[in-house]
Design an enzyme around this catalytic site. Structure first.
Site, PDB file in Angstrom:
ATOM      1  N   ARG A  61       0.829  -1.208   0.000  1.00  0.00           N
ATOM      2  CA  ARG A  61       0.000   0.000   0.000  1.00  0.00           C
ATOM      3  C   ARG A  61       0.868   1.264   0.000  1.00  0.00           C
ATOM      4  NH1 ARG A  61      -3.193   2.693   4.463  1.00  0.00           N
ATOM      5  NH2 ARG A  61      -4.939   3.753   3.450  1.00  0.00           N
ATOM      6  N   HIS A  65       0.469   4.332  -2.593  1.00  0.00           N
ATOM      7  CA  HIS A  65       0.223   5.707  -2.157  1.00  0.00           C
ATOM      8  C   HIS A  65       1.381   6.633  -2.532  1.00  0.00           C
ATOM      9  CE1 HIS A  65      -3.385   5.411   0.704  1.00  0.00           C
ATOM     10  NE2 HIS A  65      -3.355   4.317  -0.043  1.00  0.00           N
ATOM     11  N   GLY A  71       4.055  10.603  -8.723  1.00  0.00           N
ATOM     12  CA  GLY A  71       4.842   9.516  -9.282  1.00  0.00           C
ATOM     13  C   GLY A  71       5.630   8.786  -8.206  1.00  0.00           C
ATOM     14  N   SER A  75       8.009  10.501  -2.156  1.00  0.00           N
ATOM     15  CA  SER A  75       7.505  11.714  -1.489  1.00  0.00           C
ATOM     16  C   SER A  75       6.677  11.355  -0.258  1.00  0.00           C
ATOM     17  CB  SER A  75       6.670  12.552  -2.455  1.00  0.00           C
ATOM     18  OG  SER A  75       5.546  11.834  -2.932  1.00  0.00           O
ATOM     19  N   ASN A  93      -3.941   8.844   4.222  1.00  0.00           N
ATOM     20  CA  ASN A  93      -2.713   8.341   4.841  1.00  0.00           C
ATOM     21  C   ASN A  93      -2.707   8.410   6.361  1.00  0.00           C
ATOM     22  OD1 ASN A  93      -1.736   7.999   2.231  1.00  0.00           O
ATOM     23  ND2 ASN A  93      -0.612   9.931   2.219  1.00  0.00           N
ATOM     24  N   HIS A 192      -6.344  -6.110  -2.185  1.00  0.00           N
ATOM     25  CA  HIS A 192      -7.119  -6.225  -0.947  1.00  0.00           C
ATOM     26  C   HIS A 192      -7.378  -7.672  -0.554  1.00  0.00           C
ATOM     27  CE1 HIS A 192      -8.867  -1.852  -0.845  1.00  0.00           C
ATOM     28  NE2 HIS A 192      -7.559  -1.902  -0.793  1.00  0.00           N
ATOM     29  N   THR A 193      -6.736  -8.592  -1.240  1.00  0.00           N
ATOM     30  CA  THR A 193      -6.780  -9.983  -0.807  1.00  0.00           C
ATOM     31  C   THR A 193      -5.881 -10.191   0.409  1.00  0.00           C
ATOM     32  OG1 THR A 193      -6.665 -12.280  -1.572  1.00  0.00           O
ATOM     33  CG2 THR A 193      -4.901 -10.819  -2.286  1.00  0.00           C
ATOM     34  N   ASP A 237      -9.969  -9.325   3.229  1.00  0.00           N
ATOM     35  CA  ASP A 237     -10.369 -10.624   2.685  1.00  0.00           C
ATOM     36  C   ASP A 237     -10.704 -11.512   3.879  1.00  0.00           C
ATOM     37  OD1 ASP A 237     -10.495 -13.233   1.786  1.00  0.00           O
ATOM     38  OD2 ASP A 237      -8.525 -13.233   0.829  1.00  0.00           O
TER      39      ASP A 237
END
Length: 317
Positions: A61, A65, A71, A75, A93, A192-193, A237
């Site tokens: 994740r 993000h 890009g 950052s 976040n 999201h599994t 999940d």
């Protein structure tokens, strides 16, 4: 004069070619400058995931993000200072993005091997891939040679990252804005599994939405009350939360998507067929996911003389 003009034009052409070469990422970017970098990252990720399976999802994740805002430039790792506001306090976040300490550990280990060589943005990209592999998911080639940004964008983090309450059109638009097709969006949503979500992000769904399995909703309500318990967690999940497979899509067919945005992928809309395909074909999902991750990790990287190689991932040199 004509010959001099030709030489000058040829010189510009060489400069142009060198510019292209310097801007290209490659899978063996550190093979000479820091040959142990990739194995060091993998070892640290495996250790972190073995200690806490959820960390694998958190590192994946973190990469997402990062790349969706300015890009893939690290950052997202920058801390706030008195004169600088980073992205960590952005709504998507704050109180939920994790894995910063793991990245710090990896950076410290790599710096001890090759000071000032390996970028934080490359570390995030490799760590995301290794996290998925550690949880039984597919591997993919990670292009390397990114440099780290000296800026961040709180406003872009708030506007560009799709939230847990997004409907299908908003999801498609958010990913389309980054160059992804609807099918690629569905494939990437399959991340999201693995992982967990906070009660505050699914409370409205389990108490107010109709397109949710009633038994599933009731079971979630036990740990996510109508008020309070915002940070209580539930697996994205519900079947195999610590293993990277296609159970996430199977759950959507049974109206067991944890987030509103999850169930939107299978709710009588244009992505229903893609969800059905992935629920029936694990190989198809893993292949499409890996290909989409290659594409995501190449979102607007800083290369050449742009950016810097941070010695501390949390602050600009």
């Amino acid at each position: 004069m004509a010959f001099s003009s030709f030489k000058f034009s040829f010189y510009l052409f060489l400069v142009f070619l060198l510019g292209i070469a310097s801007a290209q990422l490659s899978t063996n970017f550190y093979s000479t400058s820091c040959p142990r970098a990739i194995s060091t990252i993998k070892s640290a990720v495996n250790s972190a995931v073995a200690k806490e399976a959820r960390m694998g999802a958190s590192l994946l994740r973190l990469h997402f993000h990062d790349c969706f805002v300015q890009g893939c430039d690290a950052s997202v790792l920058l801390d706030d200072t008195s004169g600088f506001t980073g992205e960590k306090t952005a709504f998507p976040n704050a109180n939920s993005l994790r894995g910063f300490d793991v990245i710090d550990t990896i950076k410290s280990q790599v710096e001890s091997l090759c000071p000032g060589v390996v970028s934080c943005s490359d570390i995030i990209a490799v760590a995301a891939r290794d996290s998925v592999v550690a949880l039984g998911g597919p591997s993919w080639p990670v292009q390397l040679g990114r440099r780290d940004s000296t800026t961040a964008s709180l406003s872009s983090a708030n506007s560009d990252l799709p939230g847990p309450g997004s409907d299908l059109s908003a999801l498609i638009t958010a990913f389309s804005n980054k160059g992804f097709t609807a099918n690629e969006m569905v494939a990437l949503s399959g991340s999201h599994t693995i992982g967990q979500a906070r009660c505050t992000n699914f409370r409205t769904r389990i108490y107010n939405e109709a397109n949710i399995n009633s038994t599933y909703a009731t079971s979630l309500q036990a740990n996510c009350p109508n008020s309070g318990g915002d940070d209580n967690l539930a697996p994205l999940d519900t079947t195999t939360p610590k293993f990277f497979d296609n159970a996430y899509f199977k759950n959507l067919l049974s109206q067991k998507g944890l987030l509103h945005s999850d169930q939107q992928l299978f709710n009588g809309g244009s992505t229903d067929s893609q969800v059905t395909t992935y629920s029936n074909n694990l190989v198809s999902f893993k292949t499409d996911f890996a290909n989409a991750m290659v594409k995501m990790s190449n979102l607007s990287p800083l290369t050449g003389t742009s950016g810097q190689i941070r010695t501390n991932c949390r602050k600009v040199n």
